[in-house]
Design an enzyme around this catalytic site. Structure first.
Site, PDB file in Angstrom:
ATOM      1  N   ASP A 111       0.913  -1.202  -0.121  1.00 29.91           N
ATOM      2  CA  ASP A 111       0.005   0.004  -0.038  1.00 29.91           C
ATOM      3  C   ASP A 111       0.868   1.234  -0.095  1.00 29.91           C
ATOM      4  O   ASP A 111       1.801   1.375   0.873  1.00 29.91           O
ATOM      5  CB  ASP A 111      -0.964  -0.035   1.406  1.00 29.91           C
ATOM      6  N   ARG A 164       4.641   1.700  10.201  1.00 34.23           N
ATOM      7  CA  ARG A 164       4.747   2.968   9.452  1.00 34.23           C
ATOM      8  C   ARG A 164       5.601   3.990  10.063  1.00 34.23           C
ATOM      9  O   ARG A 164       5.392   4.731  10.837  1.00 34.23           O
ATOM     10  CB  ARG A 164       3.373   3.443   9.315  1.00 34.23           C
ATOM     11  N   GLN A 192      -4.402  -4.216  12.834  1.00 36.86           N
ATOM     12  CA  GLN A 192      -5.752  -4.291  12.449  1.00 36.86           C
ATOM     13  C   GLN A 192      -6.101  -5.507  11.836  1.00 36.86           C
ATOM     14  O   GLN A 192      -5.560  -6.208  11.464  1.00 36.86           O
ATOM     15  CB  GLN A 192      -6.080  -2.899  11.529  1.00 36.86           C
ATOM     16  N   ASP A 195     -14.028   6.873   5.763  1.00 35.88           N
ATOM     17  CA  ASP A 195     -13.676   6.537   7.232  1.00 35.88           C
ATOM     18  C   ASP A 195     -14.801   6.261   8.186  1.00 35.88           C
ATOM     19  O   ASP A 195     -15.627   7.324   8.136  1.00 35.88           O
ATOM     20  CB  ASP A 195     -12.723   7.499   7.412  1.00 35.88           C
ATOM     21  N   GLU A 242     -10.709   7.906  14.508  1.00 38.23           N
ATOM     22  CA  GLU A 242     -10.987   7.023  13.233  1.00 38.23           C
ATOM     23  C   GLU A 242     -10.674   5.567  13.614  1.00 38.23           C
ATOM     24  O   GLU A 242      -9.714   5.095  14.302  1.00 38.23           O
ATOM     25  CB  GLU A 242     -10.085   7.436  11.950  1.00 38.23           C
ATOM     26  N   SER A 273     -10.740   2.565   8.068  1.00 42.99           N
ATOM     27  CA  SER A 273     -10.851   3.082   6.605  1.00 42.99           C
ATOM     28  C   SER A 273     -11.227   1.825   5.805  1.00 42.99           C
ATOM     29  O   SER A 273     -10.758   0.668   5.754  1.00 42.99           O
ATOM     30  CB  SER A 273      -9.641   3.462   6.319  1.00 42.99           C
TER      31      SER A 273
END
Length: 337
Positions: free
Chosen positions: A56, A111, A126, A238, A251, A254
């Site tokens: 991604d 990340r 996740q 989202d 959030e 997504s």
């Protein structure tokens, strides 16, 4: 980096009790998700070959953690995944999933360029899920129905968590509202996208913000960045909640209906990265060799943080934090995992 600690905040669970609650939330929610969405648990990779185009690209500027491997050619690179958006779609084809069947997996990502705050760390955990749909089901109705199913899984989990930890559960709203990014800009044209999200989240308590990635009419800028080669920018969004302890939106998910051959070409052109069309994954998609799907990611640590009323994601996630953040938490007697 910005860390906000609410005045007079005191965790209601010890670290050991928090760990037990995390296990309960994760096991409960993934069972609910699998049942309500009708998806099967599958294993997933922690890294992929750069040359496949499966990783991604997020907003297109984040650097993946990359390394070489003894058993591979020196000119090839391995990347730790940012997410599994593309891999899942390919897996559905490779593993022989049929119409309206799907999978979910536990995804762990790094990340390195994440901006750290109460909700973000460099470690991402996740539930990633993906499900095959018909081409004619690529519409807003399908998206909204699926969002409501995920919201139902969250609410059913909340009920069980509240019964087990009655004094430590943050209560959520009873329904989810839907709004587009253009409607948000029309309503609050002088606010930033983040400020608009905070406004609508506080007003609605739970809201799904749709159509993220394309340019808005007034500002000429996207509401937020989205890679052009997994979500269809007209059919994504989202899921966010208003989080009273921090007076901020949070959030949780997504997700979106994935690109078709037509929307992939259009979005690659808009994003000025048409060269990606030559990569193996993109070639399969453009040739119509991959199923049409809907999918997304649901933050595990964030859901635990939300349901347990925690002030900082470090309270539910073992990760690496800058020393000044750790000292600030220690000063307020917040024990990070």
């Amino acid at each position: 980096m910005e860390l906000i600690l609410p005045k007079d905040y005191h965790p209601t669970l010890t670290v050991r009790d928090t760990e037990a609650a995390i296990v309960f939330i994760r096991e409960t929610f993934q069972d609910k998700l699998a049942s309500i969405l009708g998806v099967q648990r599958m294993s997933a990779p922690m890294f992929v070959e750069k040359s496949t185009g499966l990783n991604d690209n997020l907003n297109g500027v984040e650097r993946p953690v990359a390394f070489d491997m003894k058993a591979m050619p020196k000119d090839d690179t391995i990347e730790v995944v940012h997410s599994l958006a593309k891999w899942k779609r390919l897996a559905l084809k490779r593993y022989g999933f049929g119409m309206h069947e799907g999978l979910y997996t536990n995804m762990n990502a790094i990340r390195r360029d994440e901006d750290l705050d109460n909700f973000h760390s460099i470690y991402v955990d996740q539930w990633d899920w993906e499900k095959i749909i018909r081409k004619e089901e690529r519409n807003t109705d399908t998206l909204e129905i699926t969002v409501n199913k995920i919201f139902k899984a969250i609410k059913e989990t909340e009920k069980l968590v509240s019964a087990r930890y009655p004094g430590s559960t943050y209560r959520l709203g009873d329904h989810v509202s839907f709004i587009t990014t253009q409607e948000l800009e029309d309503r609050w044209p002088d606010l930033s996208p983040e400020e608009r999200e905070n406004k609508i989240a506080k007003e609605e308590k739970a809201v799904f913000i749709m159509k993220i990635g394309d340019k808005l009419k007034r500002s000429g800028k996207p509401h937020d960045g989205r890679a052009p080669d997994y979500d269809d920018w007209q059919l994504n969004g989202d899921l966010i909640f208003w989080y009273e302890p921090l007076q901020s939106k949070l959030e949780i998910s997504s997700m979106g209906i994935r690109v078709s051959e037509e929307s992939l070409r259009e979005q690659l052109k808009k994003a000025h990265c048409e060269e990606r069309a030559k990569l193996p994954f993109h070639q399969m998609l453009l040739k119509g060799e991959l199923p049409y799907t809907i999918g997304g990611g649901i933050g595990q640590s964030r859901l635990c943080m939300l349901l347990l009323g925690k002030a900082h994601i470090g309270e539910v996630q073992a990760s690496i934090w800058p020393k000044d953040m750790v000292k600030k938490c220690e000063a307020d007697d917040i024990r990070l995992l």
